[in-house]
Design a protein around this motif. Sequence first.
Motif, PDB file in Angstrom:
ATOM      1  N   ALA A   6       5.644   4.410   9.437  1.00  0.00           N
ATOM      2  CA  ALA A   6       4.756   3.310   9.061  1.00  0.00           C
ATOM      3  C   ALA A   6       5.574   2.035   8.877  1.00  0.00           C
ATOM      4  CB  ALA A   6       4.018   3.643   7.776  1.00  0.00           C
ATOM      5  N   VAL A   7       5.059   0.952   9.395  1.00  0.00           N
ATOM      6  CA  VAL A   7       5.724  -0.342   9.255  1.00  0.00           C
ATOM      7  C   VAL A   7       4.958  -1.124   8.195  1.00  0.00           C
ATOM      8  CG1 VAL A   7       6.333  -2.489  10.420  1.00  0.00           C
ATOM      9  CG2 VAL A   7       6.424  -0.317  11.665  1.00  0.00           C
ATOM     10  N   PRO A   8       5.650  -1.519   7.125  1.00  0.00           N
ATOM     11  CA  PRO A   8       4.939  -2.268   6.077  1.00  0.00           C
ATOM     12  C   PRO A   8       4.316  -3.543   6.637  1.00  0.00           C
ATOM     13  CG  PRO A   8       7.133  -1.625   5.343  1.00  0.00           C
ATOM     14  CD  PRO A   8       7.045  -1.310   6.807  1.00  0.00           C
ATOM     15  N   VAL A   9       3.031  -3.705   6.421  1.00  0.00           N
ATOM     16  CA  VAL A   9       2.343  -4.908   6.880  1.00  0.00           C
ATOM     17  C   VAL A   9       1.862  -5.761   5.710  1.00  0.00           C
ATOM     18  CG1 VAL A   9       1.639  -3.955   9.102  1.00  0.00           C
ATOM     19  CG2 VAL A   9       0.161  -3.668   7.130  1.00  0.00           C
ATOM     20  N   LEU A  10       1.979  -5.238   4.512  1.00  0.00           N
ATOM     21  CA  LEU A  10       1.567  -5.972   3.325  1.00  0.00           C
ATOM     22  C   LEU A  10       2.770  -6.151   2.406  1.00  0.00           C
ATOM     23  CD1 LEU A  10      -1.783  -4.101   2.600  1.00  0.00           C
ATOM     24  CD2 LEU A  10      -1.482  -6.273   3.773  1.00  0.00           C
ATOM     25  N   SER A  43      -2.586   3.281   1.328  1.00  0.00           N
ATOM     26  CA  SER A  43      -1.582   2.406   0.719  1.00  0.00           C
ATOM     27  C   SER A  43      -0.198   2.723   1.276  1.00  0.00           C
ATOM     28  CB  SER A  43      -1.604   2.502  -0.812  1.00  0.00           C
ATOM     29  OG  SER A  43      -1.102   3.750  -1.251  1.00  0.00           O
ATOM     30  N   GLN A  44       0.104   4.001   1.471  1.00  0.00           N
ATOM     31  CA  GLN A  44       1.381   4.381   2.064  1.00  0.00           C
ATOM     32  C   GLN A  44       1.459   3.910   3.517  1.00  0.00           C
ATOM     33  OE1 GLN A  44       1.329   8.590   1.381  1.00  0.00           O
ATOM     34  NE2 GLN A  44       2.155   8.395  -0.689  1.00  0.00           N
ATOM     35  N   PHE A  45       0.370   4.055   4.254  1.00  0.00           N
ATOM     36  CA  PHE A  45       0.329   3.625   5.648  1.00  0.00           C
ATOM     37  C   PHE A  45       0.632   2.134   5.776  1.00  0.00           C
ATOM     38  CE2 PHE A  45      -2.080   1.872   9.224  1.00  0.00           C
ATOM     39  CZ  PHE A  45      -1.544   2.603  10.279  1.00  0.00           C
ATOM     40  N   PHE A  46       0.088   1.344   4.857  1.00  0.00           N
ATOM     41  CA  PHE A  46       0.298  -0.099   4.908  1.00  0.00           C
ATOM     42  C   PHE A  46       1.583  -0.542   4.208  1.00  0.00           C
ATOM     43  CE2 PHE A  46      -4.366  -0.144   5.679  1.00  0.00           C
ATOM     44  CZ  PHE A  46      -4.319  -0.751   6.916  1.00  0.00           C
TER      45      PHE A  46
END
Length: 85
Positions: A6-10, A43-46
């Motif tokens: 997952a790549v943090p987007v937030l 939340s983990q995905f983002f």
Amino acid sequence: EKAIPAVPVLKASRLLYLTTRGGIYTKAAASLELGEKELKALSQFFGIPGFDCLFVEGTDLLPKEEVAARMDQAKSMAAQLAKAW
């Protein structure tokens, strides 16, 4: 195939999920409650590492006086969480 991380987007570091549950999903029915699990996974995905859930159960089943007491208890718990945030 390799899993793509997952790549943090937030930019958020924590997510607080506040909810009511009409039924009672603790104890034997815990595996049936999906809202918290789904929000935690999202939340983990983002890329949000911290996750807290504050809930009141039985809002459709219990007498209104007990629901009100549980809501008051949840407000106190929310105040404590706010201090940690």
